[in-house]
Motif scaffolding. Structure first.
Motif, PDB file in Angstrom:
ATOM      1  N   VAL A 244     107.704  43.563  74.138  1.00  0.00           N
ATOM      2  CA  VAL A 244     106.896  43.808  72.946  1.00  0.00           C
ATOM      3  C   VAL A 244     105.407  43.757  73.300  1.00  0.00           C
ATOM      4  O   VAL A 244     104.609  44.571  72.823  1.00  0.00           O
ATOM      5  CB  VAL A 244     107.227  42.779  71.850  1.00  0.00           C
ATOM      6  CG1 VAL A 244     106.240  42.869  70.687  1.00  0.00           C
ATOM      7  CG2 VAL A 244     108.659  42.981  71.350  1.00  0.00           C
ATOM      8  N   LEU A 245     105.018  42.843  74.170  1.00  0.00           N
ATOM      9  CA  LEU A 245     103.615  42.723  74.574  1.00  0.00           C
ATOM     10  C   LEU A 245     103.164  43.976  75.313  1.00  0.00           C
ATOM     11  O   LEU A 245     102.045  44.460  75.121  1.00  0.00           O
ATOM     12  CB  LEU A 245     103.422  41.487  75.448  1.00  0.00           C
ATOM     13  CG  LEU A 245     103.865  40.148  74.848  1.00  0.00           C
ATOM     14  CD1 LEU A 245     103.630  39.022  75.848  1.00  0.00           C
ATOM     15  CD2 LEU A 245     103.131  39.865  73.544  1.00  0.00           C
ATOM     16  N   ASP A 246     104.025  44.521  76.179  1.00  0.00           N
ATOM     17  CA  ASP A 246     103.686  45.751  76.894  1.00  0.00           C
ATOM     18  C   ASP A 246     103.470  46.900  75.914  1.00  0.00           C
ATOM     19  O   ASP A 246     102.544  47.701  76.067  1.00  0.00           O
ATOM     20  CB  ASP A 246     104.803  46.125  77.872  1.00  0.00           C
ATOM     21  CG  ASP A 246     105.018  45.083  78.951  1.00  0.00           C
ATOM     22  OD1 ASP A 246     104.044  44.417  79.337  1.00  0.00           O
ATOM     23  OD2 ASP A 246     106.174  44.929  79.408  1.00  0.00           O
ATOM     24  N   HIS A 247     104.346  46.992  74.910  1.00  0.00           N
ATOM     25  CA  HIS A 247     104.205  48.042  73.906  1.00  0.00           C
ATOM     26  C   HIS A 247     102.889  47.889  73.141  1.00  0.00           C
ATOM     27  O   HIS A 247     102.154  48.860  72.929  1.00  0.00           O
ATOM     28  CB  HIS A 247     105.361  47.985  72.909  1.00  0.00           C
ATOM     29  CG  HIS A 247     106.594  48.695  73.357  1.00  0.00           C
ATOM     30  ND1 HIS A 247     106.603  50.032  73.679  1.00  0.00           N
ATOM     31  CD2 HIS A 247     107.877  48.264  73.513  1.00  0.00           C
ATOM     32  CE1 HIS A 247     107.837  50.402  74.006  1.00  0.00           C
ATOM     33  NE2 HIS A 247     108.613  49.350  73.925  1.00  0.00           N
ATOM     34  N   LEU A 248     102.583  46.676  72.714  1.00  0.00           N
ATOM     35  CA  LEU A 248     101.417  46.466  71.856  1.00  0.00           C
ATOM     36  C   LEU A 248     100.106  46.727  72.571  1.00  0.00           C
ATOM     37  O   LEU A 248      99.202  47.364  72.026  1.00  0.00           O
ATOM     38  CB  LEU A 248     101.413  45.043  71.297  1.00  0.00           C
ATOM     39  CG  LEU A 248     102.553  44.656  70.353  1.00  0.00           C
ATOM     40  CD1 LEU A 248     102.334  43.240  69.839  1.00  0.00           C
ATOM     41  CD2 LEU A 248     102.677  45.632  69.197  1.00  0.00           C
ATOM     42  N   PHE A 249      99.984  46.229  73.799  1.00  0.00           N
ATOM     43  CA  PHE A 249      98.690  46.235  74.470  1.00  0.00           C
ATOM     44  C   PHE A 249      98.543  47.326  75.528  1.00  0.00           C
ATOM     45  O   PHE A 249      97.427  47.612  75.953  1.00  0.00           O
ATOM     46  CB  PHE A 249      98.422  44.864  75.083  1.00  0.00           C
ATOM     47  CG  PHE A 249      98.476  43.745  74.075  1.00  0.00           C
ATOM     48  CD1 PHE A 249      97.597  43.717  73.011  1.00  0.00           C
ATOM     49  CD2 PHE A 249      99.419  42.739  74.168  1.00  0.00           C
ATOM     50  CE1 PHE A 249      97.639  42.702  72.068  1.00  0.00           C
ATOM     51  CE2 PHE A 249      99.485  41.721  73.219  1.00  0.00           C
ATOM     52  CZ  PHE A 249      98.597  41.706  72.167  1.00  0.00           C
ATOM     53  N   GLY A 250      99.624  47.931  75.968  1.00  0.00           N
ATOM     54  CA  GLY A 250      99.540  49.009  76.936  1.00  0.00           C
ATOM     55  C   GLY A 250      98.837  48.594  78.208  1.00  0.00           C
ATOM     56  O   GLY A 250      99.171  47.586  78.822  1.00  0.00           O
ATOM     57  N   THR A 251      97.827  49.365  78.618  1.00  0.00           N
ATOM     58  CA  THR A 251      97.111  49.059  79.854  1.00  0.00           C
ATOM     59  C   THR A 251      95.980  48.054  79.649  1.00  0.00           C
ATOM     60  O   THR A 251      95.260  47.734  80.588  1.00  0.00           O
ATOM     61  CB  THR A 251      96.527  50.351  80.466  1.00  0.00           C
ATOM     62  OG1 THR A 251      95.678  50.979  79.505  1.00  0.00           O
ATOM     63  CG2 THR A 251      97.644  51.311  80.862  1.00  0.00           C
ATOM     64  N   ARG A 252      95.829  47.559  78.421  1.00  0.00           N
ATOM     65  CA  ARG A 252      94.803  46.561  78.142  1.00  0.00           C
ATOM     66  C   ARG A 252      95.401  45.160  78.249  1.00  0.00           C
ATOM     67  O   ARG A 252      96.616  44.989  78.238  1.00  0.00           O
ATOM     68  CB  ARG A 252      94.206  46.791  76.753  1.00  0.00           C
ATOM     69  CG  ARG A 252      93.463  48.126  76.666  1.00  0.00           C
ATOM     70  CD  ARG A 252      93.066  48.485  75.273  1.00  0.00           C
ATOM     71  NE  ARG A 252      92.411  49.802  75.237  1.00  0.00           N
ATOM     72  CZ  ARG A 252      92.282  50.545  74.163  1.00  0.00           C
ATOM     73  NH1 ARG A 252      92.739  50.111  72.991  1.00  0.00           N
ATOM     74  NH2 ARG A 252      91.689  51.717  74.231  1.00  0.00           N
ATOM     75  N   ILE A 253      94.545  44.172  78.291  1.00  0.00           N
ATOM     76  CA  ILE A 253      95.019  42.801  78.460  1.00  0.00           C
ATOM     77  C   ILE A 253      95.258  42.125  77.118  1.00  0.00           C
ATOM     78  O   ILE A 253      96.312  41.554  76.887  1.00  0.00           O
ATOM     79  CB  ILE A 253      94.017  41.991  79.312  1.00  0.00           C
ATOM     80  CG1 ILE A 253      94.015  42.520  80.754  1.00  0.00           C
ATOM     81  CG2 ILE A 253      94.375  40.505  79.309  1.00  0.00           C
ATOM     82  CD1 ILE A 253      93.032  41.828  81.673  1.00  0.00           C
ATOM     83  N   ALA A 254      94.299  42.165  76.231  1.00  0.00           N
ATOM     84  CA  ALA A 254      94.442  41.443  74.965  1.00  0.00           C
ATOM     85  C   ALA A 254      93.903  42.242  73.791  1.00  0.00           C
ATOM     86  O   ALA A 254      93.476  41.668  72.793  1.00  0.00           O
ATOM     87  CB  ALA A 254      93.728  40.094  75.057  1.00  0.00           C
ATOM     88  N   ALA A 255      93.933  43.565  73.894  1.00  0.00           N
ATOM     89  CA  ALA A 255      93.487  44.429  72.794  1.00  0.00           C
ATOM     90  C   ALA A 255      94.544  45.501  72.577  1.00  0.00           C
ATOM     91  O   ALA A 255      95.124  46.020  73.536  1.00  0.00           O
ATOM     92  CB  ALA A 255      92.144  45.075  73.125  1.00  0.00           C
ATOM     93  N   LEU A 256      94.812  45.820  71.314  1.00  0.00           N
ATOM     94  CA  LEU A 256      95.818  46.823  71.014  1.00  0.00           C
ATOM     95  C   LEU A 256      95.484  48.149  71.676  1.00  0.00           C
ATOM     96  O   LEU A 256      94.336  48.603  71.657  1.00  0.00           O
ATOM     97  CB  LEU A 256      95.924  47.022  69.500  1.00  0.00           C
ATOM     98  CG  LEU A 256      96.462  45.855  68.669  1.00  0.00           C
ATOM     99  CD1 LEU A 256      96.452  46.227  67.194  1.00  0.00           C
ATOM    100  CD2 LEU A 256      97.864  45.460  69.110  1.00  0.00           C
ATOM    101  N   SER A 257      96.479  48.787  72.254  1.00  0.00           N
ATOM    102  CA  SER A 257      96.274  50.088  72.884  1.00  0.00           C
ATOM    103  C   SER A 257      95.986  51.145  71.828  1.00  0.00           C
ATOM    104  O   SER A 257      96.286  50.968  70.635  1.00  0.00           O
ATOM    105  CB  SER A 257      97.519  50.496  73.680  1.00  0.00           C
ATOM    106  OG  SER A 257      98.596  50.770  72.796  1.00  0.00           O
ATOM    107  N   ASP A 258      95.402  52.266  72.252  1.00  0.00           N
ATOM    108  CA  ASP A 258      95.166  53.376  71.326  1.00  0.00           C
ATOM    109  C   ASP A 258      96.489  53.855  70.733  1.00  0.00           C
ATOM    110  O   ASP A 258      96.555  54.213  69.551  1.00  0.00           O
ATOM    111  CB  ASP A 258      94.487  54.541  72.047  1.00  0.00           C
ATOM    112  CG  ASP A 258      93.036  54.230  72.416  1.00  0.00           C
ATOM    113  OD1 ASP A 258      92.480  53.252  71.881  1.00  0.00           O
ATOM    114  OD2 ASP A 258      92.474  54.970  73.241  1.00  0.00           O
ATOM    115  N   GLU A 259      97.549  53.863  71.549  1.00  0.00           N
ATOM    116  CA  GLU A 259      98.852  54.304  71.067  1.00  0.00           C
ATOM    117  C   GLU A 259      99.359  53.400  69.952  1.00  0.00           C
ATOM    118  O   GLU A 259      99.858  53.878  68.928  1.00  0.00           O
ATOM    119  CB  GLU A 259      99.863  54.341  72.219  1.00  0.00           C
ATOM    120  CG  GLU A 259      99.620  55.413  73.253  1.00  0.00           C
ATOM    121  CD  GLU A 259      98.555  55.031  74.265  1.00  0.00           C
ATOM    122  OE1 GLU A 259      98.188  55.900  75.065  1.00  0.00           O
ATOM    123  OE2 GLU A 259      98.062  53.877  74.241  1.00  0.00           O
TER     124      GLU A 259
END
Length: 329
Positions: A244-259
């Motif tokens: 779930v964390l990978d989905h939410l943050f993508g390539t960022r560390i602690a900010a929601l991804s654009d996706e």
């Protein structure tokens, strides 16, 4: 009896396994990505010493980790054996195995998602699971005076334990809570836990055993090290899908991804009420994604569910991940 709360929206399927009214696992699948077990066709783009990269018919790049004699450019049929996984700074492509097109059944996202849910519980109802993301978004869980913070890194997920009181008492609470969070957010791969250091080896052993006991209900096999004198313990699980964390943050560390921001805005459109047109205001990067050709299917779904037209407005000053306005008709 356990049940599944299903909370689907355009392009993003999510569900929770609920036991005694509590969410114990969250599962996600995003339809812009290849799903574990999904089958498809493509061509061999370039070979490597240990395998090849395959370009699927949707132009996504997939990784084959086995040597093949087939030449570059040849068309192949494949099955996804590990989904694409976003980590801080990079995206690991989905991995595949080649299959014989003559005997391989066509497995698609709808069937795979339904099978994934019914494997956990037969009772499936529609319900919001938004509250289950609170800890993930904050990166912290607090139980009394015990504070458990976590963050994704390129090497894996790192937990830091802190609190007031004896190290042994703090670590007892943390061990059970971390096991719960790993199950809740379906975290795989490497996890590093930094407990409060304890000099007594017997106490370190007890804390590790508490973690083991709390992990029994997870069902996913794992390996771990002992807790060393500095309080560090490493846990490793298979990771066939993003957490779930990978989905939410993508390539960022602690900010929601654009996706994630785009998916959640479409979710807000689909769930909005009223008869007027929906105006989605968001940052330019998210607006571009929402208006791209690849997202046309999900935009159309959101419009159909809302029963109203939708327009996207890019605003560099948009706060959060944007908002949806319903025009007064």
């Amino acid at each position: 009896m356990p049940e599944i709360w299903r909370d689907d929206a355009p392009g993003e399927r999510r569900a929770a396994l609920v036991e005694n009214g509590n969410i114990v696992e969250i599962h996600m699948q995003r339809d812009t990505l290849w799903a574990l077990g999904e089958t498809g066709t493509g061509r061999i783009d370039r070979k490597t010493p240990s395998g090849a990269y395959v370009i699927a018919d949707d132009n996504s790049e997939l990784l084959l980790r086995s040597r093949i004699s087939d030449p570059e450019g040849m068309r192949v049929t494949f099955e996804v054996t590990r989904e694409a996984i976003a980590e801080p700074g990079r995206v690991k492509p989905a991995e595949i195995a080649l299959r014989d097109s003559g005997v391989l059944p066509s497995l698609e996202k709808d069937a795979l998602w339904d099978a994934r849910l019914t494997a956990f519980a037969q009772s499936v109802i529609s319900a919001s699971i938004a509250d289950g993301f609170d800890i993930a978004l904050s990166g912290q869980s607090q139980l009394g005076s015990v504070i458990i913070s976590f963050q994704r890194t390129k090497a894996g997920l790192v937990f830091d334990v802190d609190g007031i009181g004896s190290a042994f008492d703090i670590n007892q609470v943390a061990a059970a809570e971390i096991a719960r969070l790993l199950r809740l957010y379906q975290v795989g791969a490497m996890v590093m836990i930094d407990f409060v250091s304890m000099e007594a080896k017997a106490q370190r052993t007890q804390i590790a055993e508490i973690f083991d006991a709390a992990s029994v209900v997870d069902g996913r096999p794992f390996e771990r090290t002992a807790i060393n004198g500095y309080g560090l313990m490493q846990v490793v699980r298979a990771r066939p899908r993003p957490s779930v964390l990978d989905h939410l943050f993508g390539t960022r560390i602690a900010a929601l991804s654009d996706e994630t921001q785009a998916y959640w805005l479409l979710r807000a459109v689909a769930q909005s009420s009223g008869f007027g047109a929906r105006t989605v205001t968001t940052r330019p990067e998210v607006a571009t994604l929402l208006q791209s050709d690849g997202w046309a299917t999900w935009r159309a779904q959101a419009v159909r569910l809302a029963g109203a037209d939708m327009q996207v407005v890019a605003d560099e000053k948009a706060t959060g991940y944007g908002h949806v306005h319903v025009a007064q008709s």
